[in-house]
Design an enzyme around this catalytic site. Structure first.
Site, PDB file in Angstrom:
ATOM      1  N   GLY A  10      31.051  59.984  45.942  1.00 51.36           N
ATOM      2  CA  GLY A  10      30.409  59.941  44.627  1.00 51.36           C
ATOM      3  C   GLY A  10      29.991  61.320  44.184  1.00 51.36           C
ATOM      4  N   GLY A  12      28.469  61.963  41.148  1.00 48.94           N
ATOM      5  CA  GLY A  12      27.481  61.899  40.065  1.00 48.94           C
ATOM      6  C   GLY A  12      26.215  62.650  40.462  1.00 48.94           C
ATOM      7  N   ALA A  14      23.439  61.739  41.938  1.00 50.35           N
ATOM      8  CA  ALA A  14      22.870  61.493  43.270  1.00 50.35           C
ATOM      9  C   ALA A  14      23.686  62.200  44.344  1.00 50.35           C
ATOM     10  CB  ALA A  14      22.801  59.995  43.548  1.00 50.35           C
ATOM     11  N   GLY A  15      25.014  62.048  44.280  1.00 51.13           N
ATOM     12  CA  GLY A  15      25.876  62.666  45.290  1.00 51.13           C
ATOM     13  C   GLY A  15      25.800  64.179  45.232  1.00 51.13           C
ATOM     14  N   PHE A 118       9.248  57.052  25.740  1.00 53.94           N
ATOM     15  CA  PHE A 118      10.304  56.168  26.213  1.00 53.94           C
ATOM     16  C   PHE A 118       9.702  54.811  26.523  1.00 53.94           C
ATOM     17  CE2 PHE A 118      14.751  56.422  27.704  1.00 53.94           C
ATOM     18  CZ  PHE A 118      15.179  57.497  26.949  1.00 53.94           C
ATOM     19  N   ASP A 212      32.262  49.779  43.570  1.00 54.25           N
ATOM     20  CA  ASP A 212      33.061  49.906  44.807  1.00 54.25           C
ATOM     21  C   ASP A 212      32.191  50.078  46.050  1.00 54.25           C
ATOM     22  OD1 ASP A 212      35.320  49.880  43.201  1.00 54.25           O
ATOM     23  OD2 ASP A 212      35.541  52.056  43.201  1.00 54.25           O
ATOM     24  N   GLN A 231      20.258  45.020  34.514  1.00 54.52           N
ATOM     25  CA  GLN A 231      19.589  45.443  33.280  1.00 54.52           C
ATOM     26  C   GLN A 231      20.527  45.361  32.084  1.00 54.52           C
ATOM     27  OE1 GLN A 231      17.989  49.704  32.385  1.00 54.52           O
ATOM     28  NE2 GLN A 231      16.244  48.329  32.534  1.00 54.52           N
ATOM     29  N   HIS A 233      20.683  46.589  28.409  1.00 54.24           N
ATOM     30  CA  HIS A 233      20.015  47.545  27.512  1.00 54.24           C
ATOM     31  C   HIS A 233      19.970  46.931  26.117  1.00 54.24           C
ATOM     32  CE1 HIS A 233      19.188  51.159  25.227  1.00 54.24           C
ATOM     33  NE2 HIS A 233      19.005  51.838  26.348  1.00 54.24           N
ATOM     34  N   LEU A 243      26.515  52.692  24.460  1.00 50.83           N
ATOM     35  CA  LEU A 243      25.060  52.832  24.397  1.00 50.83           C
ATOM     36  C   LEU A 243      24.574  53.639  23.191  1.00 50.83           C
ATOM     37  CD1 LEU A 243      22.546  52.150  26.146  1.00 50.83           C
ATOM     38  CD2 LEU A 243      22.558  54.558  26.769  1.00 50.83           C
ATOM     39  N   GLU A 246      17.842  54.780  24.168  1.00 51.25           N
ATOM     40  CA  GLU A 246      16.463  54.416  23.860  1.00 51.25           C
ATOM     41  C   GLU A 246      15.721  55.588  23.219  1.00 51.25           C
ATOM     42  OE1 GLU A 246      14.712  51.851  26.882  1.00 51.25           O
ATOM     43  OE2 GLU A 246      13.043  53.252  26.896  1.00 51.25           O
ATOM     44  N   ARG A 277      12.811  47.355  28.664  1.00 60.20           N
ATOM     45  CA  ARG A 277      14.124  46.859  28.229  1.00 60.20           C
ATOM     46  C   ARG A 277      14.301  45.366  28.424  1.00 60.20           C
ATOM     47  NH1 ARG A 277      17.560  52.022  30.529  1.00 60.20           N
ATOM     48  NH2 ARG A 277      16.859  53.391  28.850  1.00 60.20           N
ATOM     49  N   HIS A 348      23.935  47.308  31.466  1.00 54.03           N
ATOM     50  CA  HIS A 348      23.672  48.745  31.511  1.00 54.03           C
ATOM     51  C   HIS A 348      23.423  49.295  32.898  1.00 54.03           C
ATOM     52  CE1 HIS A 348      22.391  52.612  30.041  1.00 54.03           C
ATOM     53  NE2 HIS A 348      21.169  52.480  30.528  1.00 54.03           N
ATOM     54  N   GLU A 378      22.303  55.057  41.784  1.00 53.71           N
ATOM     55  CA  GLU A 378      22.365  53.685  41.252  1.00 53.71           C
ATOM     56  C   GLU A 378      22.956  52.710  42.264  1.00 53.71           C
ATOM     57  OE1 GLU A 378      23.711  53.425  37.214  1.00 53.71           O
ATOM     58  OE2 GLU A 378      23.927  51.246  37.332  1.00 53.71           O
ATOM     59  N   ARG A 389      14.181  48.359  35.462  1.00 55.46           N
ATOM     60  CA  ARG A 389      13.999  49.810  35.474  1.00 55.46           C
ATOM     61  C   ARG A 389      13.476  50.300  34.128  1.00 55.46           C
ATOM     62  NH1 ARG A 389      17.077  54.254  33.646  1.00 55.46           N
ATOM     63  NH2 ARG A 389      18.971  53.079  33.161  1.00 55.46           N
ATOM     64  N   SER A 394      16.057  56.582  36.026  1.00 58.31           N
ATOM     65  CA  SER A 394      17.228  56.535  36.891  1.00 58.31           C
ATOM     66  C   SER A 394      17.741  57.926  37.229  1.00 58.31           C
ATOM     67  CB  SER A 394      18.337  55.722  36.247  1.00 58.31           C
ATOM     68  OG  SER A 394      19.506  55.884  36.993  1.00 58.31           O
TER      69      SER A 394
HETATM   70  C1  LIG Z   1      25.559  55.507  28.703  1.00 61.87           C
HETATM   71  C2  LIG Z   1      24.470  55.671  29.720  1.00 61.87           C
HETATM   72  C3  LIG Z   1      23.340  56.392  29.405  1.00 61.87           C
HETATM   73  C4  LIG Z   1      22.324  56.543  30.346  1.00 61.87           C
HETATM   74  N1  LIG Z   1      21.224  57.282  30.004  1.00 61.87           N
HETATM   75  C5  LIG Z   1      20.254  57.473  30.934  1.00 61.87           C
HETATM   76  C6  LIG Z   1      19.133  58.297  30.639  1.00 61.87           C
HETATM   77  O1  LIG Z   1      19.020  58.879  29.569  1.00 61.87           O
HETATM   78  N2  LIG Z   1      18.187  58.428  31.582  1.00 61.87           N
HETATM   79  C7  LIG Z   1      18.272  57.838  32.817  1.00 61.87           C
HETATM   80  O2  LIG Z   1      17.374  58.001  33.641  1.00 61.87           O
HETATM   81  N3  LIG Z   1      19.349  57.067  33.121  1.00 61.87           N
HETATM   82  C8  LIG Z   1      20.331  56.877  32.212  1.00 61.87           C
HETATM   83  N4  LIG Z   1      21.419  56.113  32.532  1.00 61.87           N
HETATM   84  C9  LIG Z   1      21.580  55.640  33.919  1.00 61.87           C
HETATM   85  C10 LIG Z   1      22.043  56.811  34.804  1.00 61.87           C
HETATM   86  O3  LIG Z   1      22.869  57.657  34.058  1.00 61.87           O
HETATM   87  C11 LIG Z   1      22.811  56.338  36.019  1.00 61.87           C
HETATM   88  O4  LIG Z   1      22.115  55.329  36.681  1.00 61.87           O
HETATM   89  C12 LIG Z   1      23.014  57.506  36.993  1.00 61.87           C
HETATM   90  O5  LIG Z   1      23.562  58.619  36.326  1.00 61.87           O
HETATM   91  C13 LIG Z   1      23.892  57.087  38.148  1.00 61.87           C
HETATM   92  O6  LIG Z   1      24.222  58.226  38.901  1.00 61.87           O
HETATM   93  P1  LIG Z   1      24.934  58.080  40.303  1.00 61.87           P
HETATM   94  O7  LIG Z   1      25.044  59.453  40.858  1.00 61.87           O
HETATM   95  O8  LIG Z   1      24.248  57.066  41.115  1.00 61.87           O
HETATM   96  O9  LIG Z   1      26.377  57.488  39.984  1.00 61.87           O
HETATM   97  P2  LIG Z   1      27.511  57.903  38.911  1.00 61.87           P
HETATM   98  O10 LIG Z   1      27.126  59.025  38.054  1.00 61.87           O
HETATM   99  O11 LIG Z   1      27.958  56.642  38.278  1.00 61.87           O
HETATM  100  O12 LIG Z   1      28.665  58.452  39.850  1.00 61.87           O
HETATM  101  C14 LIG Z   1      29.406  57.613  40.703  1.00 61.87           C
HETATM  102  C15 LIG Z   1      30.424  58.463  41.452  1.00 61.87           C
HETATM  103  O13 LIG Z   1      31.034  57.678  42.467  1.00 61.87           O
HETATM  104  C16 LIG Z   1      32.427  57.854  42.428  1.00 61.87           C
HETATM  105  N5  LIG Z   1      33.034  56.646  42.985  1.00 61.87           N
HETATM  106  C17 LIG Z   1      32.738  55.355  42.732  1.00 61.87           C
HETATM  107  N6  LIG Z   1      33.524  54.536  43.461  1.00 61.87           N
HETATM  108  C18 LIG Z   1      34.334  55.331  44.202  1.00 61.87           C
HETATM  109  C19 LIG Z   1      35.377  55.100  45.144  1.00 61.87           C
HETATM  110  N7  LIG Z   1      35.778  53.871  45.481  1.00 61.87           N
HETATM  111  N8  LIG Z   1      35.982  56.174  45.692  1.00 61.87           N
HETATM  112  C20 LIG Z   1      35.631  57.438  45.362  1.00 61.87           C
HETATM  113  N9  LIG Z   1      34.660  57.712  44.476  1.00 61.87           N
HETATM  114  C21 LIG Z   1      34.018  56.673  43.909  1.00 61.87           C
HETATM  115  C22 LIG Z   1      32.739  58.103  40.954  1.00 61.87           C
HETATM  116  O14 LIG Z   1      33.973  58.746  40.802  1.00 61.87           O
HETATM  117  C23 LIG Z   1      31.543  58.991  40.574  1.00 61.87           C
HETATM  118  O15 LIG Z   1      31.820  60.325  40.934  1.00 61.87           O
HETATM  119  C24 LIG Z   1      22.440  55.944  31.613  1.00 61.87           C
HETATM  120  C25 LIG Z   1      23.567  55.214  31.924  1.00 61.87           C
HETATM  121  C26 LIG Z   1      24.560  55.060  30.987  1.00 61.87           C
HETATM  122  C27 LIG Z   1      25.750  54.221  31.356  1.00 61.87           C
END
Ligand SMILES: Cc1cc2nc3c(=O)[nH]c(=O)nc-3n(C[C@H](O)[C@H](O)[C@H](O)COP(=O)(O)OP(=O)(O)OC[C@H]3O[C@@H](n4cnc5c(N)ncnc54)[C@H](O)[C@@H]3O)c2cc1C
Length: 575
Positions: A10, A12, A14-15, A118, A212, A231, A233, A243, A246, A277, A348, A378, A389, A394
């Site tokens: 991952g 994103g 967190a990763g 918020f 996944d 959740q 939204h 989206l 908010e 929400r 959401h 997440e 939440r 997040s």
């Molecule tokens: C449109 C939108 C707006 C948002 N706005 C806000 C906000 O303003 N404030 C807030 O606090 N939160 C917000 N959120 C929520 C927040 O963005 C997410 O919860 C957070 O960014 C998740 O981050 P993450 O690192 O956990 O995962 P993600 O950013 O979803 O990253 C997941 C990663 O895992 C990888 N991955 C997944 N499955 C596999 C697999 N099988 N093999 C290899 N790689 C894989 C993907 O490629 C990706 O790199 C929003 C969410 C959305 C959808």
């Protein structure tokens, strides 16, 4: 065999934050990030409204304790209060760290980081970069990975973790570009695979949010926690569900029904549009059910309500929420300066996930840990969001618990050796799995099955739920899972075969859906986002506890674990 000290699945927030922390703590460690997208295309990049922290830049009365209280109340008292304390206390520090990394936050006149209102937060504490906050943060984090020599496997799809004798030893993955299979071995593996919005037909999430990591964890025999809490939204743009942040309501926009009424006064008279929400999504759904929704021709009785920004004026709209204006303009041809936007609830966020302790170590049971397996973001459930939440918590969770998990991983791998793995066996099993998909001679298209499944989940496990509707939904999901055996792939090639990835994702989506429905059927109360019309009250006596769902091919077993209380006594939620 490929090897690294640490593998993070991952890319994103967190990763990336975890990887950076490992590199900072021990630059000699060899860290890899595996992502099925390019890291910068992770869903985090789409986060809009902001990231919460009691910086007190706008509101000197704010405190970490107020932030913690709002979070616990917002969670409907299901959040673990020790984890929430960490979240709220460490928040200002992680924001300053992001700023030092170069994240371009929006500013006050005097140069300090700006903070906006918020939903569910009692003070103005959400830091932001206009309405593109995720973009601003993720770009800096990914740059930092490169600077710190973290190896990135981009567009590699993780198929399964290698877990033997309660120990994580590596990962099996598939290269989307050319169909190559590889085994990676490592001293620690972390899941940061994001959410599962694509379980539903209307979602704010990107196409890669297919749960996944959750499905891989469940299939490994490990529990998932509180999966019934989905959740919705309140403001997904009609009809796509994309989206509208908010932040738009944080900056003052109204919700109005077909009668032109700001109907939130009947549901949350004090917080109005800035209620949490779960409450706002239920209010919108009830207005639409009562015939006060709106149709595209403006008549009453339709499927959406309006988000009205007109009184905010062009300058504020264009400086504070330019991306939301642009989305509505591009996707539905609305100029929000002069016209209200059509919105309704959209799937959401996943409150549930892979249960971890406060250092990101994955639980094997209510009181056991898996050696060397970690999770954050997440896909994890630590749990700071409980039943619901709060917005902007997040991104904060990803950064706070990404950092903590990274630090814990750096300590964990210290002095450990790389494990032994039978590479040939894992490659062979994966090859058989992929070949099995290619060899199928059924007549069922992936897209059709996915659509049917998403429709079932939306109709049978939405904002409001009942026993009979959900039982029927679960039966339908099980029938669709049987039909999965008939899935047929057109593309039999190796190069960029996206059908293989879609087939693997579909299996994961359906497994996640099955677990959501089973957890939701079992929780016979209404709490946070989980709203049972047949059990309309919260029932602390029987259900103030976390659900643990264990998957096996025979079905799903439910167990429970206690909630960490201590700071705040459970009370009725009023806004
Ligand atoms: C449109 C939108 C707006 C948002 N706005 C806000 C906000 O303003 N404030 C807030 O606090 N939160 C917000 N959120 C929520 C927040 O963005 C997410 O919860 C957070 O960014 C998740 O981050 P993450 O690192 O956990 O995962 P993600 O950013 O979803 O990253 C997941 C990663 O895992 C990888 N991955 C997944 N499955 C596999 C697999 N099988 N093999 C290899 N790689 C894989 C993907 O490629 C990706 O790199 C929003 C969410 C959305 C959808």
């Amino acid at each position: 065999m490929l090897e690294h000290d640490v593998i993070i699945v991952g890319g994103g927030l967190a990763g990336c934050r975890a990887a950076l922390e490992i590199a900072r703590k021990n630059p000699s460690l060899n860290v890899a990030v595996v992502a099925k997208t390019h890291p910068i295309r992770s869903h985090s990049v789409a986060a809009q409204g902001g990231i919460a922290a009691s910086m007190k830049n706008v509101d000197p009365e704010d405190s970490w304790k107020a932030h913690a209280f709002d979070t616990v109340k917002g969670s409907d008292y299901l959040a673990d209060q020790d984890a929430v304390e960490i979240l709220a206390k460490e928040a200002p520090d992680v924001i300053i760290d992001l700023e030092h990394m170069g994240v371009l936050f929006s500013r006050l006149e005097d140069g300090r980081i700006a903070q906006r209102a918020f939903g569910g937060h009692s003070h103005n504490r959400t830091c932001y970069a206009a309405d593109k906050t995720g973009h601003a943060i993720l770009h800096e984090l990914v740059n930092n990975l490169r600077r710190n020599g973290v190896h990135i496997y981009e567009e590699w799809y993780a198929i399964r973790p290698i877990l033997e004798d309660n120990q994580a030893k590596g990962l099996v993955m598939y290269h989307i570009l050319d169909g190559e299979l590889a085994v990676l071995r490592a001293k620690a593996v972390m899941f940061a695979t994001g959410g599962y919005g694509r379980v539903f037909n209307t979602t704010s999430n990107d196409y890669a949010s297919t749960g996944d990591g959750l499905a891989m964890t469940a299939m490994a025999g490990l529990p998932l926690q509180d999966m019934e809490f989905v959740q919705f939204h309140p403001t997904g743009l009609y009809p796509a569900g994309v989206l509208i942040s908010e932040a738009v309501r944080g900056e003052g926009a109204y919700l109005i029904n077909s009668e032109g009424d700001r109907f939130m006064k009947s549901y949350a008279p004090n917080q109005m549009e800035l209620a949490p929400r779960d409450i706002t999504s239920r209010a919108i759904t009830l207005e639409i059910r009562a015939g006060r929704g709106i149709n595209l021709d403006g008549s009453a009785g339709g499927p959406f309500i309006y988000l009205d920004l007109r009184h905010m004026g062009r300058e504020k709209i264009m400086s504070r929420v330019p991306f939301c204006w642009e989305e509505a303009h591009r996707l539905v041809g609305i100029d929000a300066v002069n016209e209200p936007m059509p919105v309704r609830p959209t799937a959401h966020y996943s409150m549930g996930g892979i249960p971890t302790n406060n250092d990101g170590r994955v639980l094997s049971s209510a009181d056991g840990l898996v050696d060397g397996l970690f999770a954050a973001g997440e896909s994890a459930c630590v749990s700071v969001h409980g039943g619901n939440r709060l917005g902007s918590n997040s991104l904060l969770e990803c950064v706070v618990f990404g950092r903590r998990t990274g630090a814990a991983i750096a300590d964990f791998v210290e002095g450990r050796k790389l494990p032994e793995i039978d590479e040939g066996r894992y490659i062979e099993e994966a090859r058989e799995q992929i070949q099995g998909l290619l060899d199928r001679s059924g007549n069922c298209r992936i897209g059709e099955l996915r659509q049917e499944f998403q429709d079932v989940m939306t109709q049978h496990c939405g904002v409001f739920r009942t026993q009979s509707v959900m039982s029927e939904g679960l039966e339908k999901v099980q029938q669709l899972q049987d039909r999965y055996q008939q899935v047929y792939l057109d593309d039999k090639g190796k190069l960029w075969n996206t059908e293989i990835v879609e087939a693997l994702e579909l299996r994961n989506l359906m497994l996640v859906g099955q677990i959501i429905l089973t957890g939701a059927l079992n929780r016979q109360e209404s709490r946070g986002s989980h709203s049972r019309e047949d059990f309309p009250k919260r029932d602390d006596e029987n259900f103030l506890k976390h659900t643990l769902a264990y998957y096996s091919p025979a079905g799903i077993d439910i167990a429970y674990r206690p909630v960490a209380l201590g700071m705040f006594e459970p009370k009725e939620r009023k806004y």
